[in-house]
Design a protein around this motif. Structure first.
Motif, PDB file in Angstrom:
ATOM      1  N   VAL A 164       8.513 -17.803 -75.310  1.00 33.51           N
ATOM      2  CA  VAL A 164       9.757 -17.195 -75.148  1.00 33.51           C
ATOM      3  C   VAL A 164      10.779 -18.133 -74.660  1.00 33.51           C
ATOM      4  O   VAL A 164      11.161 -19.479 -74.074  1.00 33.51           O
ATOM      5  N   THR A 165      12.181 -18.306 -75.605  1.00 33.83           N
ATOM      6  CA  THR A 165      12.879 -19.312 -75.558  1.00 33.83           C
ATOM      7  C   THR A 165      13.500 -18.428 -74.628  1.00 33.83           C
ATOM      8  O   THR A 165      14.671 -17.544 -74.591  1.00 33.83           O
ATOM      9  N   VAL A 166      14.552 -19.666 -73.379  1.00 35.50           N
ATOM     10  CA  VAL A 166      15.590 -19.209 -72.434  1.00 35.50           C
ATOM     11  C   VAL A 166      17.083 -19.844 -72.159  1.00 35.50           C
ATOM     12  O   VAL A 166      16.521 -21.054 -72.520  1.00 35.50           O
ATOM     13  N   TYR A 167      18.097 -19.047 -72.854  1.00 39.55           N
ATOM     14  CA  TYR A 167      19.713 -20.275 -72.877  1.00 39.55           C
ATOM     15  C   TYR A 167      20.150 -19.978 -71.542  1.00 39.55           C
ATOM     16  O   TYR A 167      20.529 -18.325 -71.011  1.00 39.55           O
ATOM     17  N   GLY A 168      20.171 -20.749 -70.380  1.00 39.80           N
ATOM     18  CA  GLY A 168      20.316 -20.659 -69.128  1.00 39.80           C
ATOM     19  C   GLY A 168      21.886 -19.811 -69.664  1.00 39.80           C
ATOM     20  O   GLY A 168      22.691 -20.208 -70.200  1.00 39.80           O
ATOM     21  N   VAL A 215      15.382 -22.820 -73.212  1.00 35.78           N
ATOM     22  CA  VAL A 215      13.562 -23.890 -72.346  1.00 35.78           C
ATOM     23  C   VAL A 215      12.501 -22.785 -72.641  1.00 35.78           C
ATOM     24  O   VAL A 215      13.007 -21.821 -72.569  1.00 35.78           O
ATOM     25  N   LEU A 216      11.923 -23.349 -73.107  1.00 31.65           N
ATOM     26  CA  LEU A 216      10.184 -22.753 -73.637  1.00 31.65           C
ATOM     27  C   LEU A 216       9.556 -22.765 -72.356  1.00 31.65           C
ATOM     28  O   LEU A 216       9.252 -22.854 -71.293  1.00 31.65           O
ATOM     29  N   ASP A 235      10.891 -13.736 -79.082  1.00 33.93           N
ATOM     30  CA  ASP A 235      11.693 -12.900 -77.887  1.00 33.93           C
ATOM     31  C   ASP A 235      12.781 -14.155 -77.702  1.00 33.93           C
ATOM     32  O   ASP A 235      12.597 -15.575 -77.515  1.00 33.93           O
ATOM     33  N   ILE A 236      13.814 -13.736 -77.639  1.00 38.92           N
ATOM     34  CA  ILE A 236      15.425 -15.124 -77.227  1.00 38.92           C
ATOM     35  C   ILE A 236      15.472 -14.335 -75.634  1.00 38.92           C
ATOM     36  O   ILE A 236      16.033 -12.903 -76.307  1.00 38.92           O
TER      37      ILE A 236
END
Length: 124
Positions: free
Chosen positions: A2-6, A45-46, A115-116
């Motif tokens: 999953v890709t996370v954007y802080g 961030v994966l 998912d993002i």
């Protein structure tokens, strides 16, 4: 994965001229008709996790920060450092197949591969 954007790592950046080959032209309601800006999707961030809670825990471990539900029914407290008292209220959304979902504070919300997850500043 999953890709996370802080909170301080937004998903998109916008430019007046194309900065690289990943730039995509995009119209915007504040621009005159026929004008556009250039949008670039940043690298997030994966992380792994089957639920929103596990994804956030893995993201926090990688970044050395802390996120937990606020006393409200929708938002989260975002701490730059786990032992800090000062926090910023954020909203967390999941984008799945181009549909944005507000899971509110449901840490059991199921996460699917691709998912993002975006940790967003409150704008209103």
């Amino acid at each position: 994965m999953v890709t996370v954007y802080g909170y301080q790592e937004s998903r998109f950046s916008y430019y007046k001229t194309p900065p690289n080959e990943r730039a995509v032209p995009e119209e915007h309601p504040f621009l005159k008709k026929g004008q556009f800006r250039w949008r670039v999707e940043n690298e997030g961030v994966l992380v792994t996790g089957e639920t929103l809670g596990k994804v956030l825990a893995n993201f926090c471990n990688l970044r050395g920060l802390h996120i937990d539900p606020d006393d409200s029914s929708q938002y989260f407290r975002y701490y730059e450092k786990p032992d800090e008292e000062q926090f910023v209220l954020v909203d967390i959304h999941v984008t799945r197949k181009e549909v944005q979902i507000c899971s509110e504070q449901n840490l059991s919300f199921p996460i699917e591969p691709g998912d993002i997850v975006e940790v967003l500043a409150l704008i209103c």
